[in-house]
Design a protein around this motif. Structure first.
Motif, PDB file in Angstrom:
ATOM      1  N   ALA A 168       0.831  -1.207   0.000  1.00 21.56           N
ATOM      2  CA  ALA A 168       0.000   0.000   0.000  1.00 21.56           C
ATOM      3  C   ALA A 168       0.869   1.263   0.000  1.00 21.56           C
ATOM      4  CB  ALA A 168      -0.931   0.001   1.212  1.00 21.56           C
ATOM      5  N   PHE A 169       1.968   1.209   0.752  1.00 26.46           N
ATOM      6  CA  PHE A 169       2.862   2.377   0.790  1.00 26.46           C
ATOM      7  C   PHE A 169       3.409   2.687  -0.604  1.00 26.46           C
ATOM      8  CE2 PHE A 169       7.228   3.891   0.748  1.00 26.46           C
ATOM      9  CZ  PHE A 169       7.122   5.084   1.456  1.00 26.46           C
ATOM     10  N   PHE A 170       3.892   1.659  -1.295  1.00 23.57           N
ATOM     11  CA  PHE A 170       4.491   1.902  -2.608  1.00 23.57           C
ATOM     12  C   PHE A 170       3.441   2.256  -3.657  1.00 23.57           C
ATOM     13  CE2 PHE A 170       8.043  -0.398  -0.664  1.00 23.57           C
ATOM     14  CZ  PHE A 170       9.082   0.464  -1.004  1.00 23.57           C
ATOM     15  N   ALA A 171       2.231   1.709  -3.515  1.00 25.78           N
ATOM     16  CA  ALA A 171       1.156   2.095  -4.439  1.00 25.78           C
ATOM     17  C   ALA A 171       0.860   3.584  -4.295  1.00 25.78           C
ATOM     18  CB  ALA A 171      -0.095   1.269  -4.165  1.00 25.78           C
ATOM     19  N   GLN A 172       0.802   4.057  -3.052  1.00 25.19           N
ATOM     20  CA  GLN A 172       0.567   5.470  -2.804  1.00 25.19           C
ATOM     21  C   GLN A 172       1.751   6.312  -3.278  1.00 25.19           C
ATOM     22  OE1 GLN A 172      -1.936   7.245  -1.829  1.00 25.19           O
ATOM     23  NE2 GLN A 172      -0.830   9.200  -1.621  1.00 25.19           N
ATOM     24  N   ILE A 199       9.298  17.218 -13.426  1.00 20.91           N
ATOM     25  CA  ILE A 199      10.516  17.335 -14.233  1.00 20.91           C
ATOM     26  C   ILE A 199      10.300  18.432 -15.258  1.00 20.91           C
ATOM     27  CG2 ILE A 199      12.149  16.133 -15.730  1.00 20.91           C
ATOM     28  CD1 ILE A 199      11.188  13.509 -14.523  1.00 20.91           C
ATOM     29  N   ALA A 200      11.157  19.452 -15.212  1.00 23.25           N
ATOM     30  CA  ALA A 200      11.045  20.591 -16.132  1.00 23.25           C
ATOM     31  C   ALA A 200       9.641  21.200 -16.064  1.00 23.25           C
ATOM     32  CB  ALA A 200      11.389  20.168 -17.558  1.00 23.25           C
ATOM     33  N   ASP A 201       9.153  21.378 -14.809  1.00 19.54           N
ATOM     34  CA  ASP A 201       7.857  22.014 -14.542  1.00 19.54           C
ATOM     35  C   ASP A 201       6.677  21.231 -15.108  1.00 19.54           C
ATOM     36  OD1 ASP A 201       9.120  24.149 -13.258  1.00 19.54           O
ATOM     37  OD2 ASP A 201       9.429  25.205 -15.151  1.00 19.54           O
ATOM     38  N   ALA A 202       6.897  19.965 -15.429  1.00 20.55           N
ATOM     39  CA  ALA A 202       5.800  19.129 -15.929  1.00 20.55           C
ATOM     40  C   ALA A 202       5.691  17.873 -15.072  1.00 20.55           C
ATOM     41  CB  ALA A 202       6.040  18.750 -17.394  1.00 20.55           C
ATOM     42  N   GLU A 203       4.471  17.348 -14.956  1.00 18.44           N
ATOM     43  CA  GLU A 203       4.237  16.152 -14.160  1.00 18.44           C
ATOM     44  C   GLU A 203       4.498  14.895 -14.993  1.00 18.44           C
ATOM     45  OE1 GLU A 203       0.387  16.107 -12.426  1.00 18.44           O
ATOM     46  OE2 GLU A 203       0.799  17.746 -11.024  1.00 18.44           O
ATOM     47  N   HIS A 204       5.212  13.954 -14.392  1.00 22.39           N
ATOM     48  CA  HIS A 204       5.473  12.670 -15.048  1.00 22.39           C
ATOM     49  C   HIS A 204       5.222  11.557 -14.029  1.00 22.39           C
ATOM     50  CE1 HIS A 204       7.463  14.392 -18.642  1.00 22.39           C
ATOM     51  NE2 HIS A 204       7.828  15.347 -17.800  1.00 22.39           N
ATOM     52  N   ARG A 205       4.517  10.541 -14.475  1.00 17.59           N
ATOM     53  CA  ARG A 205       4.285   9.383 -13.617  1.00 17.59           C
ATOM     54  C   ARG A 205       5.050   8.190 -14.179  1.00 17.59           C
ATOM     55  NH1 ARG A 205      -0.270  12.367 -12.709  1.00 17.59           N
ATOM     56  NH2 ARG A 205      -1.047  12.316 -10.561  1.00 17.59           N
ATOM     57  N   ILE A 206       5.599   7.412 -13.284  1.00 18.69           N
ATOM     58  CA  ILE A 206       6.363   6.236 -13.695  1.00 18.69           C
ATOM     59  C   ILE A 206       5.738   4.983 -13.105  1.00 18.69           C
ATOM     60  CG2 ILE A 206       8.539   7.523 -13.851  1.00 18.69           C
ATOM     61  CD1 ILE A 206       9.323   6.112 -11.180  1.00 18.69           C
ATOM     62  N   ALA A 207       6.021   3.876 -13.734  1.00 24.88           N
ATOM     63  CA  ALA A 207       5.668   2.569 -13.182  1.00 24.88           C
ATOM     64  C   ALA A 207       6.949   1.921 -12.685  1.00 24.88           C
ATOM     65  CB  ALA A 207       5.001   1.699 -14.243  1.00 24.88           C
ATOM     66  N   ALA A 208       6.830   1.146 -11.632  1.00 25.74           N
ATOM     67  CA  ALA A 208       8.012   0.498 -11.066  1.00 25.74           C
ATOM     68  C   ALA A 208       7.617  -0.841 -10.476  1.00 25.74           C
ATOM     69  CB  ALA A 208       8.657   1.376 -10.001  1.00 25.74           C
ATOM     70  N   THR A 209       8.594  -1.720 -10.405  1.00 30.08           N
ATOM     71  CA  THR A 209       8.410  -3.032  -9.779  1.00 30.08           C
ATOM     72  C   THR A 209       9.171  -3.038  -8.458  1.00 30.08           C
ATOM     73  OG1 THR A 209       8.231  -4.098 -11.936  1.00 30.08           O
ATOM     74  CG2 THR A 209       8.714  -5.511 -10.047  1.00 30.08           C
ATOM     75  N   VAL A 210       8.485  -3.422  -7.394  1.00 28.18           N
ATOM     76  CA  VAL A 210       9.070  -3.411  -6.051  1.00 28.18           C
ATOM     77  C   VAL A 210       9.101  -4.833  -5.514  1.00 28.18           C
ATOM     78  CG1 VAL A 210       8.868  -2.534  -3.696  1.00 28.18           C
ATOM     79  CG2 VAL A 210       8.213  -1.074  -5.629  1.00 28.18           C
ATOM     80  N   LYS A 215       3.767 -10.356 -14.026  1.00 28.85           N
ATOM     81  CA  LYS A 215       3.128  -9.057 -14.268  1.00 28.85           C
ATOM     82  C   LYS A 215       2.608  -8.448 -12.968  1.00 28.85           C
ATOM     83  CE  LYS A 215       1.850 -10.322 -19.010  1.00 28.85           C
ATOM     84  NZ  LYS A 215       3.048  -9.698 -19.562  1.00 28.85           N
ATOM     85  N   LEU A 216       3.470  -8.469 -11.950  1.00 30.08           N
ATOM     86  CA  LEU A 216       3.143  -7.902 -10.649  1.00 30.08           C
ATOM     87  C   LEU A 216       3.989  -6.664 -10.389  1.00 30.08           C
ATOM     88  CD1 LEU A 216       3.063 -11.193  -8.526  1.00 30.08           C
ATOM     89  CD2 LEU A 216       1.105  -9.940  -9.441  1.00 30.08           C
ATOM     90  N   GLY A 217       3.390  -5.674  -9.744  1.00 26.37           N
ATOM     91  CA  GLY A 217       4.142  -4.472  -9.401  1.00 26.37           C
ATOM     92  C   GLY A 217       4.821  -4.568  -8.059  1.00 26.37           C
ATOM     93  N   TYR A 218       4.380  -5.520  -7.223  1.00 27.60           N
ATOM     94  CA  TYR A 218       4.942  -5.682  -5.874  1.00 27.60           C
ATOM     95  C   TYR A 218       4.993  -7.168  -5.560  1.00 27.60           C
ATOM     96  CZ  TYR A 218       5.484  -5.227  -0.784  1.00 27.60           C
ATOM     97  OH  TYR A 218       5.936  -5.310   0.507  1.00 27.60           O
ATOM     98  N   LEU A 219       6.136  -7.628  -5.069  1.00 25.35           N
ATOM     99  CA  LEU A 219       6.273  -9.052  -4.769  1.00 25.35           C
ATOM    100  C   LEU A 219       7.261  -9.242  -3.624  1.00 25.35           C
ATOM    101  CD1 LEU A 219       5.483 -11.951  -5.589  1.00 25.35           C
ATOM    102  CD2 LEU A 219       7.466 -11.948  -7.118  1.00 25.35           C
ATOM    103  N   ALA A 220       6.841  -9.963  -2.606  1.00 23.21           N
ATOM    104  CA  ALA A 220       7.724 -10.306  -1.492  1.00 23.21           C
ATOM    105  C   ALA A 220       8.306 -11.696  -1.735  1.00 23.21           C
ATOM    106  CB  ALA A 220       6.961 -10.270  -0.175  1.00 23.21           C
TER     107      ALA A 220
END
Length: 738
Positions: free
Chosen positions: A413-417, A425-436, A467-472
Motif C-alpha cells: 500500500a505504501f508503494f502504491a501510494q 521534471i522541467a515544470d511538468a508532471e510525469h508518472r512512472i511505473a516500477a516493480t518493487v 506481471k506484478l508491481g509488488y512481490l515479497a
C-alpha cells in the motif's frame, strides 16, 4: 610546499647555529703506571683535532676501563696497556669492548712497555685492534700524530654508522606509514615516526588540517601525542599555550618547513587531489642537527607521497562506494553494508529493490538528460517519504535498493501510494511505473551479500514474469531460480553440441498466397523431447552472454537450409534474426560476412531482421554497417515496426529495406480505428521512402482482406503456414512456388 622547489628547506627564525655546542674528543688511557698517565695528560693538554680539544679519561685497571667505556659510548680512542693486573688483562679488555659492550667503532691502540712480550703480527691478527706500539718508540710528536689520525678515522666511522642507522630508521618509518589508508591513522603514525627519528620521547606533537580559505584558529587537530592527545578533534583555538598557537600561526602563514621558538614545523599538502593542507608541529626545544635535517629531508618525501596516496585512496573509495550521478551509496557500498551486518541486525532487516519499468525505452524516447533528472527527482521523493534511518542506494542504472528494519516495514500500500504521486521534471508532471520486491534478511542467514542482492533482483524478474508491481520473496522462488540455472546449463551444452535447429515460416504474396521467402526461427528440443519456447531460451541466452553463439548457429543453419532449398529447385531469400548485443559488437558484421562467404552463400539470398527498438537505440553505431550489407545485396528488415520509438528524422534515413507491421496492429484491424491508422501510416511510409512492407501475424481471411484493401502486398502468419522443419518447408514450397 611546491614540488618544483627543494623538498625540505628548514628556515631558522634567527641567525643561530643549528648544531649544539661541540664537545671535546674523548680519549681513554688504560694504564696502571701513574707516571705514564701523567705524561699523557701533559702531552695531550693542547691537542686539537678538527677544531675540537681533547679530554683524557684515565683507568688503572681493565675493570675500571670497562665501566668507563660503558658510560661513555662516544670515546674515540683507547690507549690500552697490554699488561696490568696480569699479562692478558689488556687483551681480555679488547674482547670485552668488541664482543660484550659491542663497540666496533672505537679505535684501540695497544701499548706495551716490554718489547717482544706479544708478537705484533700475532696480536693484530687475533684481536680487533687498530694499532700496536711499544711505549719506548713513541715520541711526543709521534703520539700526537697517531691519536690525531685515529680520531679522524673514528669520526668518519661514527658518521657512517649514524647515517646507516638513520636511514634504517627512515626505511622503517616509511614502511610504517605506507600501510595506512585513513587520514587519522596515517597522521598519528607520521607523528610517532618523526618522534622516533628525532629521539623525542616526551615532546608534545600534533598535526592539524588546514582548509583552503580557513582561518588558522579554525584548523582541526587530526592527531597528537603525549600531553596534547586530548586536543584531537578540536581546533587550534582550543590550545591553551599561547606560545604554541603563535608558532602554529606563523607556520600556517609561511606554509613551509621551518623552526620557530623550539618548535620544528613541517608543511605538506594534497591540494591537487582534495585541496587539503597539513601542518605538523613538533616541540623539540632545540634546533635540529644537520644529520637530523638530512634524515627528515628523506622521510619528508615519503610523508608527502603518503598524504597524496591517502587522498587518492579516499577518492578511489568514494568512487568505488558512491554513485557518481546522485552522490549516494552504490551497489558496492550496499554489499559492504550487508557484509558488516550482524545476525541480530539481519533478523530485523529487509532489502527492498525498486526498479523503474521500461527505463531503457524512456531513455530512447526522451534522452539521457531526462532520465538523469527522473532518477534525481525519484531519489528526492524517496528521501521525503522515508524515515532518515532507511538507507537508499542506487544498485543499477534503473534501480534503487532500500535497507530497512522490520519495524519500518514498507508494504504494498505504501508503494502504491508513493508511485501514484507524479514527479515534477522541467515544470511538468510525469508518472512512472516500477516493480518493487522485498527480501527479509532473516530468511537468508548464511548467504553472502552478493547472493542476497542477486536474489532480490531475481525476485524482480519473477515479478515481471507474473506481471506484478509488488512481490515479497519466499523460499519457493528458489525452485524457479534453480530451474533457470539448470536450463542455462542445458543451454550451454546444447550450443556446444549444436542441438538447436531452425524452422522456416513462409512469407507470401497476399493476393495469391505464393511463396516470396522464409523467416528462420530458432528452435530447441531437449533430449527427453520437451520443447523449450523461444520466449524462454532467448532471454536466457541474452542475459548469460550466449546469444552471440546462438545467433551464429542460426545463421549457419540458415545457410545450410538455403543450399538444400536450392538443390530442391527453390530459390527464395531467408531472413534471420540477430540480437542487439551482436549489433553493437565491433567485429560482428565482419564475422557474419566471413561465415556467409565460407558457406558459399550470396548476401542477396539473406535478409537480416532487427527490432525497431534496436535500430533506433544504436542508430548511429549500426547504421553504417547496415548500409554496407544493403550495398552487398542483403535485405535489412525492421521487425515489430510501429511499437517502438522511431522518430521521423530516423525513418527518413533508416538503413533498411523492409518494414514489418507488428502482429498487435494486425490483430486489432476492424476493432481499433487507431491501430488501423497506424497500419495506414506505415504503408504510406513504405510508399514514400521505398520500403517493402510486410504484415506479420496474419491469422484470418478478414485480416488478409483488410490488409490488401489498404495496399499491403506481403504477409506471414498462421493463416498461410506455421513455422516448419526444413523437409516440410520444402514440400510446402513446391506447391506454393511462383
Amino acid at each position: 610546499m611546491s614540488l618544483d622547489g627543494p623538498l625540505f628547506d628548514f628556515k631558522p627564525e634567527a641567525e643561530t647555529s643549528i648544531e649544539p655546542a661541540q664537545q671535546c674528543w674523548k680519549i681513554l688511557s688504560v694504564e696502571d703506571d701513574a707516571g705514564y698517565q701523567a705524561s699523557l695528560i701533559f702531552a695531550l693538554d693542547s691537542l686539537e683535532v678538527l677544531g675540537r680539544g681533547t679530554e683524557l679519561l684515565c683507568a688503572r685497571s681493565a675493570f675500571d676501563a670497562a665501566q668507563i667505556i660503558a658510560h661513555n659510548p662516544d670515546i674515540s680512542v683507547i690507549l690500552l696497556d697490554v699488561v696490568m693486573e696480569d699479562d692478558e688483562a689488556g687483551l681480555r679488555l679488547v674482547r670485552t669492548i668488541r664482543d660484550v659492550i659491542g663497540n666496533a667503532e672505537v679505535r684501540i691502540i695497544l701499548l706495551t712497555g716490554q718489547p717482544g712480550m706479544a708478537p705484533r703480527q700475532d696480536i693484530m691478527h687475533r684481536y680487533d685492534i687498530d694499532d700496536y706500539w711499544c711505549k719506548s718508540e713513541l715520541t711526543n710528536d709521534h703520539l700526537l700524530t697517531i691519536i690525531t689520525s685515529n680520531i679522524r678515522t673514528w669520526d668518519h666511522l661514527t658518521q657512517l654508522t649514524r647515517a646507516r642507522q638513520g636511514l634504517q630508521m627512515v626505511i622503517d618509518a616509511s614502511q610504517a606509514i605506507s600501510s595506512k589508508r585513513d587520514i587519522a591513522s596515517f597522521t598519528h603514525t607520521v607523528l610517532l615516526e618523526i618522534g622516533h627519528i628525532l629521539g623525542i620521547e616526551k615532546g608534545g606533537i600534533l598535526c592539524t588540517l588546514l582548509q583552503a580559505q580557513c582561518e588558522a584558529d579554525d584548523a582541526t587537530i587530526l592527531a597528537a601525542t603525549e600531553e596534547f592527545t586530548n586536543l584531537v578533534g578540536h581546533t587550534v583555538k582550543s590550545i591553551e599555550s599561547s606560545e604554541l598557537r603563535q608558532a602554529f600561526h606563523q607556520a600556517a602563514t609561511r606554509r613551509e618547513h621551518c623552526f620557530l621558538d623550539g618548535y620544528s614545523l613541517f608543511y605538506f599538502n594534497s591540494t591537487e587531489i582534495d585541496k587539503r593542507e597539513y601542518l605538523i608541529l613538533i616541540e623539540t626545544r632545540r634546533p635540529l642537527l644537520s644529520g637530523e635535517v638530512n634524515l627528515l629531508q628523506v622521510f619528508s618525501e615519503n610523508i608527502s607521497t603518503g598524504f597524496t596516496n591517502v587522498a587518492l585512496y579516499n577518492r578511489l573509495t568514494e568512487l568505488a562506494y558512491s554513485d557518481p550521478l546522485l552522490c549516494i551509496p552504490n551497489r558496492n557500498w550496499l554489499m559492504r553494508e550487508l557484509d558488516n551486518m550482524s545476525q541480530t541486525d539481519r533478523q530485523q532487516a529487509e532489502l527492498i529493490v525498486l526498479e523503474i519499468d521500461d527505463f531503457t525505452d524512456i531513455g530512447i524516447a526522451f534522452g539521457e538528460p531526462f532520465c538523469n533528472e527522473l532518477l534525481y527527482c525519484l531519489y528526492r521523493q524517496l528521501v521525503s517519504a522515508l524515515s532518515p534511518d532507511i538507507v537508499i542506494a542506487r544498485i543499477d542504472h534503473d534501480a534503487f535498493a532500500l535497507l530497512t528494519s522490520s519495524a519500518q516495514s514498507l508494504d504494498q500500500a505504501f508503494f502504491a501510494q508513493f508511485l501514484s504521486q507524479p514527479l515534477i521534471i522541467a515544470d511538468a508532471e510525469h508518472r512512472i511505473a516500477a516493480t518493487v520486491t522485498v527480501v527479509a534478511l532473516r530468511l537468508q542467514p548464511n548467504r553472502k551479500p552478493e547472493q542476497i542482492l542477486r536474489l532480490a533482483e531475481s525476485t524482480v524478474e519473477t515479478a515481471h514474469k507474473q506481471k506484478l508491481g509488488y512481490l515479497a520473496y519466499n523460499p519457493g522462488f528458489e525452485e524457479d531460480i534453480a530451474s533457470r540455472y539448470a536450463l542455462l546449463s542445458e543451454l550451454r551444452s546444447a550450443l556446444s553440441r549444436e542441438q538447436f535447429y531452425v524452422e522456416l515460416q513462409p512469407k507470401v504474396r497476399l493476393s495469391d498466397k505464393k511463396l516470396l521467402g522464409f523467416e528462420a526461427l530458432a528452435r530447441w528440443t531437449l533430449p527427453d523431447g520437451q520443447q523449450i519456447p523461444p520466449s524462454q531460451f532467448i532471454p536466457l541466452a541474452e542475459t548469460s552472454g550466449l546469444i552471440g553463439k546462438l545467433d551464429q548457429l542460426v545463421l549457419l543453419q540458415t545457410c545450410r537450409a538455403l543450399h538444400e532449398l536450392k538443390a530442391a529447385g527453390i530459390e527464395v531469400p531467408i531472413a534471420f534474426n540477430v540480437s542487439s548485443s551482436d549489433l553493437t559488437e565491433p567485429k560482428f558484421f565482419n564475422r557474419m560476412l566471413k561465415l556467409i562467404e565460407d558457406a558459399g552463400i550470396s548476401p542477396s539470398q539473406l535478409e537480416l531482421e532487427i527490432t525497431e527498438t534496436q535500430a533506433v537505440k544504436d542508430y548511429s553505431r549500426i547504421s553504417p554497417s547496415l548500409r554496407k550489407l544493403i550495398a552487398l545485396g542483403m535485405g535489412v528488415s525492421i521487425d515489430d515496426f510501429g511499437i517502438g520509438y522511431s522518430s521521423l528524422s530516423h525513418i527518413t534515413d533508416l538503413a533498411a529495406t523492409t518494414l514489418k507491421i507488428d502482429k498487435s496492429f494486425v490483430d486489432r484491424l476492424g476493432h481499433s480505428r487507431a491501430d488501423e491508422q497506424v497500419v495506414d501510416m506505415i504503408l504510406r511510409l513504405g510508399e514514400c521512402f521505398g520500403f517493402t512492407i510486410i504484415a506479420e501475424g496474419i491469422e484470418t481471411e478478414q485480416q488478409r482482406t483488410a490488409l490488401m484493401n489498404r495496399g499491403c502486398q506481403m504477409g506471414q502468419g498462421f493463416l498461410f503456414a506455421r513455422p516448419m522443419p526444413l523437409p516440410q518447408a520444402i514440400e510446402w514450397a513446391r506447391t506454393h512456388i511462383q
